[in-house]
Design an enzyme around this catalytic site. Structure first.
Site, PDB file in Angstrom:
ATOM      1  CE  LYS A  36      -3.207 -21.627  13.185  1.00 30.37           C
ATOM      2  NZ  LYS A  36      -2.462 -22.775  13.440  1.00 30.37           N
ATOM      3  CE  LYS A  69       4.361 -29.413  12.948  1.00 28.98           C
ATOM      4  NZ  LYS A  69       3.587 -28.533  13.821  1.00 28.98           N
ATOM      5  CE  LYS A 118      -4.129 -34.658  17.388  1.00 26.16           C
ATOM      6  NZ  LYS A 118      -3.707 -34.940  18.755  1.00 26.16           N
TER       7      LYS A 118
HETATM    8  P1  ADP Z   1       1.429 -25.945  13.253  1.00 27.64           P
HETATM    9  O1  ADP Z   1       0.112 -25.337  12.824  1.00 27.64           O
HETATM   10  O2  ADP Z   1       2.578 -25.376  12.502  1.00 27.64           O
HETATM   11  O3  ADP Z   1       1.384 -27.464  13.227  1.00 27.64           O
HETATM   12  P2  ADP Z   1       1.184 -26.301  16.064  1.00 27.64           P
HETATM   13  O4  ADP Z   1      -0.238 -26.716  15.921  1.00 27.64           O
HETATM   14  O5  ADP Z   1       2.211 -27.351  16.378  1.00 27.64           O
HETATM   15  O6  ADP Z   1       1.626 -25.522  14.751  1.00 27.64           O
HETATM   16  O7  ADP Z   1       1.237 -25.125  17.132  1.00 27.64           O
HETATM   17  C1  ADP Z   1       1.979 -25.131  18.311  1.00 27.64           C
HETATM   18  C2  ADP Z   1       1.643 -23.870  19.081  1.00 27.64           C
HETATM   19  O8  ADP Z   1       1.945 -22.692  18.306  1.00 27.64           O
HETATM   20  C3  ADP Z   1       0.166 -23.744  19.452  1.00 27.64           C
HETATM   21  O9  ADP Z   1       0.084 -23.242  20.782  1.00 27.64           O
HETATM   22  C4  ADP Z   1      -0.405 -22.746  18.474  1.00 27.64           C
HETATM   23  O10 ADP Z   1      -1.458 -22.011  19.049  1.00 27.64           O
HETATM   24  C5  ADP Z   1       0.793 -21.855  18.172  1.00 27.64           C
HETATM   25  N1  ADP Z   1       0.695 -21.417  16.767  1.00 27.64           N
HETATM   26  C6  ADP Z   1       0.959 -22.167  15.678  1.00 27.64           C
HETATM   27  N2  ADP Z   1       0.764 -21.475  14.530  1.00 27.64           N
HETATM   28  C7  ADP Z   1       0.350 -20.238  14.914  1.00 27.64           C
HETATM   29  C8  ADP Z   1      -0.021 -19.061  14.194  1.00 27.64           C
HETATM   30  N3  ADP Z   1      -0.005 -19.016  12.865  1.00 27.64           N
HETATM   31  N4  ADP Z   1      -0.399 -17.988  14.908  1.00 27.64           N
HETATM   32  C9  ADP Z   1      -0.425 -18.023  16.268  1.00 27.64           C
HETATM   33  N5  ADP Z   1      -0.082 -19.088  16.992  1.00 27.64           N
HETATM   34  C10 ADP Z   1       0.301 -20.201  16.343  1.00 27.64           C
END
Ligand code: ADP
Ligand code: TRP
Length: 319
Positions: free
Chosen positions: A189, A192, A110
């Site tokens: 992947k 956001k 972070k």
């Molecule tokens: P982002 O990458 O969009 O910021 P987060 O880190 O907030 O997403 O993810 C929240 C939850 O969603 C986590 O448990 C994460 O494992 C799952 N997740 C996010 N993106 C994916 C993805 N592309 N494939 C599978 N699981 C995902």
């Protein structure tokens, strides 16, 4: 089995979140004693202003209720409505060696991403340990990046228990291995942070537009399309059973349809899958009082459990 999930609310949810985190969570409540909260104290470490944090908290609550978190089965609350975790956080800090926190990957990642290196960010895992240990959690479903935090929680609990008696249950993490990484519209992947998501609750037209933007190769119309390397196929297959996947593979191989057809099909799959959730969401948006009542009820239940736990903790350490 007592299971705890903490949700970091940080904006609009997408298909990756839905399959990677939300759907598996909703399934857990059928067989386990599920506790779920919106981790707004944790979100404070990256929050910019009060209005956004409040909005994200209520949006995430509504989204999770809409996709099926059932307040009659799951205890669902907002973290800051159970402030006992802050007292336990301080107490657990005494059992947290500096070296343990210094080894945390998530903190280093972070800071490398530009989040300012505050004490809150550094001690974030201790607050997470407090969430987990407060409720005698046995299992914590997490993404891979959070495994270390659950391991740290165990270390803290063991240290406490060794010095002051068996007060805390040792938690274990669960990682949903079978959920592969879901791809975004550019083939990376879905995240956001990469601006490549398909949001869960879009209107139909923008949803179609977004699907149309999925990167595809340039197989000329009339030729078979290689479904294995197609991102539209990869996303569509998330919604299909084996038989339906085979049918779609046949359509790809037939040469009779082009990418446009498959993108339209994907939009329909998404639209259909979320039909019921969309209706519930519209209902909750119009009935915010009901949403607040659900959260108050959940917070009360969680606080009652926390009061009992804190009495034991205070007694054990002499406060
Ligand atoms: P982002 O990458 O969009 O910021 P987060 O880190 O907030 O997403 O993810 C929240 C939850 O969603 C986590 O448990 C994460 O494992 C799952 N997740 C996010 N993106 C994916 C993805 N592309 N494939 C599978 N699981 C995902
Ligand atoms: N740190 C978790 C995340 O970023 C959220 C969280 C906070 C959590 N407290 C928790 C998850 C307790 C599970 C249990 O996703």
């Amino acid at each position: 089995m007592r299971v705890l999930t903490g949700i970091q609310a940080s904006g609009k949810l997408h298909i990756g979140n839905y399959f990677g985190a939300m759907k598996p969570m909703v399934e857990l409540q059928e067989e386990h004693e599920l506790f779920t909260f919106i981790a707004n104290y944790h979100s404070l470490t990256s929050s910019k202003d009060a209005k956004t944090l409040k909005q994200y908290t209520i949006d995430a609550t509504i989204d999770y209720l809409s996709i099926g978190i059932d307040p009659n089965k799951t205890i669902f609350w907002v973290q800051s409505d159970m402030p006992q975790v802050l007292e336990l956080y301080w107490i657990l800090s005494k059992f947290t060696p500096m070296g343990l926190l210094e080894r945390a990957h998530s903190y280093k990642d972070k800071v490398a991403k530009g989040i300012s290196a505050s004490h809150a960010l550094f001690s974030y895992p201790v607050l997470m340990a407090s969430d987990i240990l407060m409720l005698d959690t046995q299992k914590v479903p997490v993404g891979k990046d959070q495994i270390q935090h659950v391991e740290m929680t165990r270390d803290i609990a063991i240290k406490f228990n060794n010095e002051y008696g068996d007060v805390f249950t040792l938690p274990e993490h669960i990682v949903q291995e079978e959920v592969a990484t879901i791809v975004g519209i550019d083939g990376q992947k879905m995240s956001k942070s990469y601006d490549n998501t398909i949001e869960l609750f879009m209107d139909e037209k923008p949803l179609q537009k977004r699907c149309n933007k999925i990167l595809s190769s340039s197989t000329p119309f009339g030729e078979p399309i290689d479904y294995e390397n197609d991102h539209t196929y990869s996303l569509a297959s998330l919604f299909l059973d084996n038989e339906q996947k085979l049918e779609l593979q046949d359509r790809y191989s037939s040469g009779k349809e082009g990418y446009g057809h498959f993108k339209k099909y994907l939009k329909e799959l998404i639209w259909e899958e979320l039909g019921e959730a969309r209706e519930k969401r519209a209902y909750y948006i119009d009935h915010i009082d009901e949403v607040n009542d659900i959260l108050s009820m959940g917070a009360k239940k969680a606080r009652d459990i926390a009061d009992i736990k804190m009495a034991k903790v205070r007694d054990a350490i002499g406060l």
